[in-house]
Design an enzyme around this catalytic site. Structure first.
Site, mmCIF file in Angstrom:
data_model
loop_
_atom_site.group_PDB
_atom_site.id
_atom_site.type_symbol
_atom_site.label_atom_id
_atom_site.label_comp_id
_atom_site.label_asym_id
_atom_site.label_seq_id
_atom_site.Cartn_x
_atom_site.Cartn_y
_atom_site.Cartn_z
ATOM 1 N N GLY A 20 0.779 -1.240 0.000
ATOM 2 C CA GLY A 20 0.000 0.000 0.000
ATOM 3 C C GLY A 20 0.811 1.291 0.000
ATOM 4 O O GLY A 20 1.699 1.496 -0.840
ATOM 5 N N TYR A 152 -8.755 2.279 16.928
ATOM 6 C CA TYR A 152 -7.845 2.775 15.881
ATOM 7 C C TYR A 152 -7.681 4.289 15.991
ATOM 8 O O TYR A 152 -6.558 4.819 15.953
ATOM 9 C CB TYR A 152 -8.415 2.379 14.516
#
Ligand SMILES: NC(=O)c1ccc[n+]([C@@H]2O[C@H](COP(=O)([O-])OP(=O)(O)OC[C@H]3O[C@@H](n4cnc5c(N)ncnc54)[C@H](OP(=O)(O)O)[C@@H]3O)[C@@H](O)[C@H]2O)c1
Length: 253
Positions: A20, A152
């Protein structure tokens, strides 16, 4: 488009460089002359990444394993003698609504996305001299409400604070520290959500796009362009900045 040579002979370490955004950054640094060393956990994707970057080195090392990180940096010191640019990009995603949030999931996310990243920066400082730069990958999830994003988002918000602390304490060493905070970016991360099948991922993707004023996902290369800018001499008067790469999602979404 590459600017040619902003990183000629620079020693660049990309933590989480085998997939990524990190992979696009590693390729971008190398295209401008850097000597790249990348990490990740998956040996297969590390080998695949290295096959795309002639001359780069790579190692499988878990950023949450502080002893393994010590050994990694000892190897970098031996091979390269130091680090000019550190990109702290390793991170895991995932969602858990408040009712389903477990201490184990919280700890796993924080061990990688906050504790691991913080000590990766701290340990690298011993190898960094005047003029060096650190770039950290944050997230707009560290700044905005996103359903299921508590663990997160809290880790990325903590990492944004850590970035400012490092920037402040490193000014006297002439080391710049900045963050790039992406919005939704098309990378394998989207497909790593445990318990989500293809249909659920497609739904999530549509939801994310709807929240972006530009009505599209960003690309890893668009994030890499921002990372390379902050890591380069073009950003010589910039430290403690948190650059959103989010199609306007945070400010005007
Ligand atoms: N994609 C998005 O929409 C988005 C948005 C905001 C922020 N971000 C942030 O951008 C960063 C890169 O994510 P991405 O989208 O490019 O996802 P990705 O393709 O899943 O890449 C994540 C990278 O982190 C590495 N990594 C994960 N856990 C690790 C660990 N414990 N130790 C070492 N390396 C580890 C992965 O290596 P392995 O595969 O080998 O584990 C991989 O290289 C992350 O910090 C993420 O939070 C992404």
């Amino acid at each position: 488009m590459a600017r040619a040579d902003r990183f000629t002979a620079k020693r660049v370490v990309v933590l989480g460089g085998n997939s990524g955004i990190g992979l696009a950054c590693a390729q971008g640094f190398a295209a401008e002359g850097a000597r790249v060393c990348l990490t990740g956990r998956n040996p297969e994707t590390i080998a695949a990444a290295l096959a795309t970057i002639p001359g780069a080195r790579g190692e499988s090392v878990d950023i949450a394993d502080l002893a393994a990180m010590d050994a990694f940096y000892a190897g970098v010191a031996q091979e390269e003698g130091g680090i000019d640019v550190l990109l702290v990009n390793a991170g895991m995603g995932g969602f858990a609504l408040i009712d389903t949030l477990t201490p184990d999931y919280w700890d796993e996310v924080h061990a990688i996305n906050l504790r691991g990243c913080v000590f990766a920066m701290q340990k690298a400082l011993a190898l960094m001299g005047e003029g060096a730069a650190i770039v950290v990958t944050g997230s707009i999830g560290g700044h905005a409400f996103v359903p299921g994003n508590l663990a997160y988002g809290a880790a990325k918000a903590g990492l944004a604070l850590a970035m400012r602390q490092f920037a402040g304490e490193c000014v006297r060493r002439a080391i710049r520290v900045n963050m790039v905070s992406p919005g939704p970016i098309e990378t394998p991360l989207l497909y790593r959500n445990p318990g989500m099948d293809e249909r659920a991922v497609a739904g999530l993707r549509e939801q994310m796009i709807a929240a972006v004023p530009m009505r599209r996902m960003g690309t890893a290369r668009e994030v890499a362009d921002a990372v390379l800018f902050l890591a380069s001499h073009e950003a010589s008067f910039i430290t403690a900045a948190n650059l959103m790469v989010d199609g306007g999602a945070l400010e005007i979404g």
